[in-house]
Motif scaffolding. Structure first.
Motif, short mmCIF file in Angstrom:
data_model
loop_
_atom_site.label_atom_id
_atom_site.label_comp_id
_atom_site.label_asym_id
_atom_site.label_seq_id
_atom_site.Cartn_x
_atom_site.Cartn_y
_atom_site.Cartn_z
N ALA B 52 0.83 -1.21 0.00
CA ALA B 52 0.00 0.00 0.00
C ALA B 52 0.87 1.26 0.00
O ALA B 52 0.60 2.22 -0.73
CB ALA B 52 -0.92 -0.01 1.22
N VAL B 53 1.92 1.24 0.80
CA VAL B 53 2.81 2.40 0.89
C VAL B 53 3.65 2.55 -0.38
O VAL B 53 3.84 3.67 -0.88
CB VAL B 53 3.71 2.25 2.14
CG1 VAL B 53 4.88 3.23 2.09
CG2 VAL B 53 2.90 2.46 3.41
N THR B 54 4.11 1.45 -0.95
CA THR B 54 4.95 1.52 -2.15
C THR B 54 4.17 2.09 -3.33
O THR B 54 4.73 2.82 -4.16
CB THR B 54 5.51 0.12 -2.50
OG1 THR B 54 6.22 -0.36 -1.36
CG2 THR B 54 6.45 0.19 -3.68
N LEU B 55 2.88 1.80 -3.41
CA LEU B 55 2.06 2.40 -4.47
C LEU B 55 2.11 3.92 -4.40
O LEU B 55 2.18 4.61 -5.43
CB LEU B 55 0.61 1.90 -4.35
CG LEU B 55 0.34 0.54 -4.97
CD1 LEU B 55 -0.97 -0.04 -4.41
CD2 LEU B 55 0.25 0.64 -6.48
N LEU B 56 2.08 4.46 -3.21
CA LEU B 56 2.14 5.92 -3.04
C LEU B 56 3.54 6.45 -3.34
O LEU B 56 3.70 7.47 -4.02
CB LEU B 56 1.76 6.30 -1.61
CG LEU B 56 0.28 6.20 -1.25
CD1 LEU B 56 0.09 6.40 0.24
CD2 LEU B 56 -0.53 7.22 -2.01
N VAL B 57 4.55 5.76 -2.85
CA VAL B 57 5.94 6.22 -3.03
C VAL B 57 6.29 6.25 -4.52
O VAL B 57 6.91 7.21 -5.00
CB VAL B 57 6.92 5.30 -2.25
CG1 VAL B 57 8.36 5.62 -2.61
CG2 VAL B 57 6.70 5.45 -0.75
N VAL B 58 5.88 5.25 -5.26
CA VAL B 58 6.18 5.20 -6.69
C VAL B 58 5.38 6.27 -7.45
O VAL B 58 5.89 6.88 -8.39
CB VAL B 58 5.89 3.78 -7.25
CG1 VAL B 58 5.96 3.77 -8.77
CG2 VAL B 58 6.88 2.78 -6.67
N ALA B 59 4.15 6.51 -7.02
CA ALA B 59 3.31 7.50 -7.70
C ALA B 59 3.77 8.93 -7.43
O ALA B 59 3.46 9.84 -8.20
CB ALA B 59 1.86 7.33 -7.27
N ASP B 60 4.51 9.14 -6.33
CA ASP B 60 4.92 10.48 -5.93
C ASP B 60 6.43 10.47 -5.61
O ASP B 60 6.83 10.70 -4.47
CB ASP B 60 4.10 10.91 -4.70
CG ASP B 60 4.38 12.33 -4.25
OD1 ASP B 60 4.93 13.12 -5.06
OD2 ASP B 60 4.04 12.65 -3.10
#
Lengths: 92, 159
Positions: B52-60
């Motif tokens: 869940a966190v990696t999806l955000l980190v990669v998107a931003d």
């Protein structure tokens, strides 16, 4: 944070709802205690909807373990010391 | 310098507790909520599992929106041990595990609790929540707009 995955556990229920796991403990174990979310068991803060039922069966501790993607597992772990600690709390 | 220190000390904070990232709208709504909270002066902190966190980190990647990130278990530990707490807490829910995490946050944290409920069975989840929290719910799965609309109506960043 303790690591429940490293314990020698047996899965009693898999992919159940939290309520199903609570009902299972109350229906199948004569001895159980109710705790609040965040209560520490096996060095892990327990997740759940209060009251959280933890079963005791001899030296075995039966407790719910919730993961975001996999739902709630009801686990059984043999640990005389933890069972003793929980029974002592019951008598408080 | 002193003014900055005072501002940091008094800045209100918000915790976003992410669920399983299986439902696409979670990442989109989380980034949007982080943006609105930041604009309103909150310090948003995200807690979730690795996916869940990696999806955000990669998107931003340059962290225009995303600030501090915590492992979900670590966040629970810190709050339970009273080492940390937040003014607002948003729990993303699309399955039974999400309800358990929301109930836990309601029990261990003093934050004002919001349940952000979405997914195919959002109405069943709403009806099964019986602990104090404010629900923000819509049948959003791929399209975030119904959930964004509900979020904008509640406008929790104005709390």
């Amino acid at each position: 944070m303790g690591c429940v995955e490293s314990l020698p556990y047996e899965v009693i229920l898999r992919g159940s709802s939290f309520k199903e796991s609570r009902d299972y403990v109350k229906e199948h174990f004569k001895e159980f205690i109710n705790v609040k979310p965040g209560f520490k068991i096996f060095d892990t803060h327990i997740i759940g909807i209060p009251p959280i039922a933890i079963g005791l069966d001899g030296d075995f501790v039966i407790f719910p373990y919730t993961k975001p993607c996999h739902g709630t597992f009801l686990l059984r772990v043999e640990d005389p010391e933890e069972a003793k600690r929980l029974r002592a709390r019951k008598q408080e | 310098m002193i003014a900055l220190a005072v501002e940091e000390k008094t800045q209100r904070s918000a915790l976003l507790v992410l669920g399983c990232p299986q439902v696409p709208v979670q990442t989109s709504i989380a980034l949007y909520l982080i943006h609105r909270l930041t604009q309103a002066g909150f310090k948003p902190v995200v807690a979730g599992n690795r996916s869940a966190v990696t999806l955000l980190v990669v998107a931003d990647p340059k962290r225009y929106y995303l600030g501090e990130v915590l492992d979900l278990d670590r966040a629970i530990d810190l709050i339970t041990e009273k080492k940390r707490d937040f003014d607002l807490c948003f729990v993303f829910i699309h399955n039974d595990a999400g309800i358990s995490y929301a109930a836990t946050m309601g029990a261990i944290s003093k934050a004002r609790l919001y349940a952000i409920i979405y997914g195919e069975h959002y109405d069943q989840i709403v009806s099964s929540i019986d602990f104090p929290c404010q629900n923000i719910a819509a049948k959003s799965i791929h399209n975030p707009m119904p959930l964004k609309k509900m979020l904008d109506e509640v406008a929790p960043w104005g709390a």
